[in-house]
Structure formats: C-alpha cells, structure tokens
Design an enzyme around this catalytic site. Sequence first.
Site, PDB file in Angstrom:
ATOM      1  N   HIS A 185     -32.717  -1.258  -7.143  1.00  0.00           N
ATOM      2  CA  HIS A 185     -31.605  -0.557  -7.764  1.00  0.00           C
ATOM      3  C   HIS A 185     -30.648  -1.525  -8.471  1.00  0.00           C
ATOM      4  CE1 HIS A 185     -28.495   2.948  -7.208  1.00  0.00           C
ATOM      5  NE2 HIS A 185     -28.900   2.808  -8.456  1.00  0.00           N
ATOM      6  N   TYR A 235     -25.219   6.062  -3.439  1.00  0.00           N
ATOM      7  CA  TYR A 235     -24.596   7.336  -3.793  1.00  0.00           C
ATOM      8  C   TYR A 235     -23.777   7.873  -2.625  1.00  0.00           C
ATOM      9  CZ  TYR A 235     -28.168   7.160  -7.495  1.00  0.00           C
ATOM     10  OH  TYR A 235     -28.968   6.771  -8.536  1.00  0.00           O
TER      11      TYR A 235
END
Length: 338
Positions: free
Chosen positions: A144, A56
């Site tokens: 992830h 992010y």
Amino acid sequence: MRYNRLGHSSVEITELSFGAAAIGNLFTEVAPEQAAAAVDAAWQEGVRHFDTAPHYGTGLSERRLGEALRTRPRDAYTVSTKAGRVLEPLTAAEAAVPGGLSEGFAVRHTHRRRWDFSGDGIRRSLEDSLERLGLDRVDVVYLHDPDDHAEAAFREGYPALERLRAEGVVGAIGAGMNQTAMLTRFVCDTDVDVVLCAGRFTLLDRSALDALLPEAAARGRSVVVGGVFNSGLLADPRPGATYDYATAPAPLVERALRIKAVAERHGVPLRAAALHHSLGHPAVAGVLVGTRSADEVRDAAALLRTPVPGALWDDLRAEGLLDGGALAEPDARPRSGA
C-alpha cells in the site's frame, strides 16, 4: 455481474468492486448501520469483490467489512487488503490529545500508523487484518502506497508477498498506488498478479496508457482501476469541486464540463461515461468505487448497466477530449445485474 481473473492467479473478481475506505469514515462519519446497509446493497447488486486496508479508519473499515460479510458463504466472494502500514496502539496520554481527522478519517485517535515494508511487517500486517476481518484468509494483498519506500518495498515487501502466495496463504499479490511509474516497475520487474491504480486511468488523466496498461497487457498482468471520478470532479464538475483530493483548477473544471456536455448529448450521465471508460482496456479486470451508503452502491451498479454508444467516444476524440495512448473501445453493451 461479470467476473475477470487477476493475472495468472486463480482469483476472480467482479468487474465492479466495493471500495471500503468510505465505511472506514473517510472524511466524515458513517453510522454502523449505514455501513452494513452499503455492503448488503453491494451483495444484492451482484458485487462479490470487496477492497479494504488497515489504513482506512485505522482498522475500522476492515472490522465493519468483516462483520457485514460474516454470514455470507466465504467461497462466494473475494477480499483484498493491503500491507505496509502497521497499526500500533497509542498510550492513554497520547490518545487523550485532541485531534482532527486521522489522516483523512473521522475516527478517534487510538492507533498510530507506522510504515513497515519488512518481511516481518508484511506478515504482521496481514495477521492483524485477518483478525479484524474475522477471516482465515484474504484473496489479494497489495503493498500500500510504497511511493517513498521503494527500496524496502522491492527488497523486502514484495518477496514477503511472493512467499505468502507460494505458501497458499493468499491467492494474488500486487501493489496499490496513485501513480503509474512504480506500478509499471512492479509489472515489469516482479511477478505480481495485479496492481491497483487510482486516478490515473480516467477521462481526465489517462497517463496509465503511456506504459502501465500496455506493459500489463503484454505480460498478462491485471489492473484494477480506482478513483474513476478523480475524487469528485467527474461526478459533479463545478467550481470548487475536488480533483485528486484538492480543489480542481479552473481549466480542469472547464474540461470536465465539456466532457459532460458531450456525454449528455448521447443521453449518458458523465459518471456512467467515466465508469465505462475505465473498463475500456484489456488489462483492466475491474473498477473499484468507494461507496458509503446503499443508495451510492445502487447508483454505481446502475451506471455500470447504462449503455454507452461508441459514438460518444468518437465525439470526445473529435473534440480533443480523449487524449493519450490508444484505447480499446469501451464495451457499449448493457450490463446485467446479478
């Protein structure tokens, strides 16, 4: 704000979690003071679980979240981050090349993301995350988006997380993805505590009911649900709205509008119905909502407190708008703040 335990671990999270992708400049820039105010508002509303990732904003989300939480008592909140992408600095020449969004994030091109689900890669990723967060520990680590890296994720990445948990470095481990098939495999074939499932247990996509949620419930695993608004369509259904980060097809827009009409007949905003729906299974420990401002945080908390009558779900079923497997009745009681 209610708390739920993640699987068989000792980690507890609030049923509303702060998704920190947006404060990592997802799609558009967020000013530092706005990001800090969003975290402050979450704290004021009783939110005590915060989710981030190196991906992010190439670390921006983790840095901002860590700074905003720095003065809070560490035992009063939980943090989850993710592993599988290692950040590597670009050379000066590479960084000088102009570019658009960095994989969806409005940040300067200072680092590249390199997939790495090896044991060393997982440990390095976590060490780097702790440095960016300014913390000595995180509570949850997810693999992830291992969609295209299944062999490495199961052979190396998952065992690395299991060792970290056994060493007491992290409290709970799992995987986070936008699909259900591989998450179901993690639930059935490994000893994960929790999986993060984005966009697959919503009013428009209930595919998590086919196998993931029943298997998780049967094995005592937890599911955290993200993407409850399907990236926008269930927040504001209209032509041109986004669904799974692309323009929503017309039939899906029409379905969302029909669901909205039913919800409004019961005096319930569509967004509140969407949020409550995703909490409506015993395997679900919480929902994760991405917010980029204090107003958005307060709005999410207000939606959680909105009473949703059982008759709303009955009407959706009667009109063929609540398809899929059996759903435990979403809790219609009003929720209180912190």
